[in-house]
Motif scaffolding. Structure first.
Motif, short mmCIF file in Angstrom:
data_model
loop_
_atom_site.label_atom_id
_atom_site.label_comp_id
_atom_site.label_asym_id
_atom_site.label_seq_id
_atom_site.Cartn_x
_atom_site.Cartn_y
_atom_site.Cartn_z
N LEU A 139 0.58 -1.14 0.03
CA LEU A 139 -0.03 -0.28 0.03
C LEU A 139 0.48 1.24 -0.05
O LEU A 139 0.69 2.61 -0.21
N TYR A 140 2.21 1.07 -0.16
CA TYR A 140 2.83 2.81 0.78
C TYR A 140 2.56 3.51 -0.72
O TYR A 140 3.45 4.31 -0.69
N PRO A 141 2.44 2.78 -2.01
CA PRO A 141 2.64 3.41 -2.85
C PRO A 141 1.90 5.12 -3.08
O PRO A 141 1.77 5.58 -3.44
N SER A 142 0.72 4.53 -2.48
CA SER A 142 -0.63 5.17 -2.30
C SER A 142 -0.36 7.16 -0.92
O SER A 142 -1.12 7.79 -1.77
N LYS A 143 0.99 6.70 -0.46
CA LYS A 143 0.85 7.98 0.23
C LYS A 143 1.58 8.46 -1.06
O LYS A 143 1.80 9.83 -0.80
N ILE B 190 -9.29 1.79 6.12
CA ILE B 190 -7.76 2.38 6.30
C ILE B 190 -7.91 3.65 5.03
O ILE B 190 -8.51 4.05 4.37
N ASN B 191 -7.60 4.51 6.37
CA ASN B 191 -7.71 5.62 6.26
C ASN B 191 -6.15 6.60 6.38
O ASN B 191 -6.12 6.65 7.63
N LYS B 192 -5.77 6.79 5.72
CA LYS B 192 -3.94 7.50 5.46
C LYS B 192 -3.14 6.89 5.97
O LYS B 192 -2.85 6.95 7.21
N ASN B 193 -3.43 5.45 5.86
CA ASN B 193 -2.52 3.94 7.04
C ASN B 193 -1.54 3.57 5.74
O ASN B 193 -2.32 2.86 5.00
N PHE B 194 -0.50 3.54 5.44
CA PHE B 194 0.13 3.30 4.09
C PHE B 194 1.20 2.11 4.58
O PHE B 194 2.13 2.03 3.87
#
Length: 333
Positions: free
Chosen positions: A158-162, A201-205
């Protein structure tokens, strides 16, 4: 020695060299036979119509990913390492061990770098307003080859979402076989209904991870807690107690010394064989109580100790016999 763990597929959420606004992402994961079927839906907001290069990591998938944009199928696009497409969209190609990686540098400390063949790249022709991108594929779960049970691991990056321009809610629904549970979950569980798990999940990378383990009975848990060595020792102690009882009975019959010696030699062989048989039969017993999800594979060198236990049992039986004789003679006085 075989590899004790087999890695699963490596896959990620969407990323781009350009800032994108993802209002929400819905992920549905259904797991069967160690394979996760994923249906991922992105709701991307665009201020104007235009083309946007998008990609996601798709390494060692069970099958090729299928992508749809607003209901129309989008094919994976291939470019040579020196294509101007990469330069125009802020993507670098870097030679790495005779193969090329796609490199996107987000800042001085963070970058995305993966082999070109492990990346699903496409150019999305977005319309103004809300665009829906759907991605379907099957991913292999990682699994162990040693241990009592067949466990599985799942990881979704999920890290690309940041690096999205805007980050909406990521909703994840996971359905597992009814004879399995989820443990070691990376994110807080929102709710559960039997074998269905729901996450928001909300703003948890942090990357989304979990382990899937089979449900086992109380008997299986009890046996695993004992372990093979303790189990084998219990059997050996019971047989040793039987030896004391039988030796007392035999002594009363006043057999010859040769027969007594043969008796102790024979029983030391039986005791040694019983110890090792119980030790290795323990794994079959545990596997039988667990059922089809039982693995019970171990890299075991216990058999190498056989000469030491054989000699130890022989000494123990001769010593025990001497104590029995001494006590019987004392009682006879």
């Amino acid at each position: 020695m075989a590899n004790p763990y087999i890695d699963g597929s490596k896959h990620s959420t969407l990323l781009s060299s350009k800032k994108i606004t993802v209002k929400k992402e819905n992920i549905k994961i259904v797991i069967n036979d160690g394979v996760a079927s994923l249906h991922i839906t992105y709701f991307i907001e665009s201020d104007k119509a235009g083309k946007l290069p998008l990609l996601f990591l798709a390494k060692d998938l069970k099958n090729d990913a299928k992508v749809k944009l607003n209901g129309s199928i989008i094919e994976k696009q291939y470019y040579s390492f020196d294509s101007s497409f990469y330069r125009e969209n802020g993507i670098q190609t870097v030679l790495n061990d005779s193969e090329y990686n796609l490199l996107i540098r987000f800042d001085k400390e963070t970058e995305f770098s993966e082999n070109m063949k492990d990346v699903f790249l496409f150019e999305a022709k977005l319309k103004k307003g809300t665009n829906i991108i759907e991605v379907d594929y099957q991913a292999e779960l990682g699994f162990n080859t040693y241990g009592y049970t067949q466990d599985y691991d799942f990881e979704y990056l999920l890290y690309p979402s940041k690096f999205w321009k805007e980050f909406g809610t990521i909703t994840i629904d996971v359905t597992v076989p009814k004879d399995f549970d989820l443990t070691n979950v990376s994110h807080e569980l929102t709710r559960r209904n039997q074998n269905k798990y729901h996450f928001q999940i909300n703003k948890n990378f942090e990357d989304f991870k979990f382990k899937m383990v089979p449900k086992i009975s109380s008997l299986s848990k009890f046996l695993i807690a004992i372990g093979p060595f303790k189990f084998a020792l219990i059997i050996a102690v019971l047989l040793y107690s039987l030896f004391i009882y039988l030796t007392i009975k035999i002594k009363k019959k006043q057999l010859s010394k040769l027969k007594i010696i043969l008796w102790k030699l024979m029983y030391s062989i039986v005791l040694t064989f019983a110890l090792y048989y119980a030790y290795y039969a323990f794994y079959d017993l545990v596997r039988a109580t667990i059922g089809e999800n039982g693995l019970c594979n171990f890299y075991d060198l216990f058999l190498l100790t056989l000469p030491f236990f054989a000699l130890g049992f022989l000494i123990l039986l001769f010593f025990t016999d001497a104590l029995i004789v001494k006590k019987m003679n004392k009682n006879a006085l």
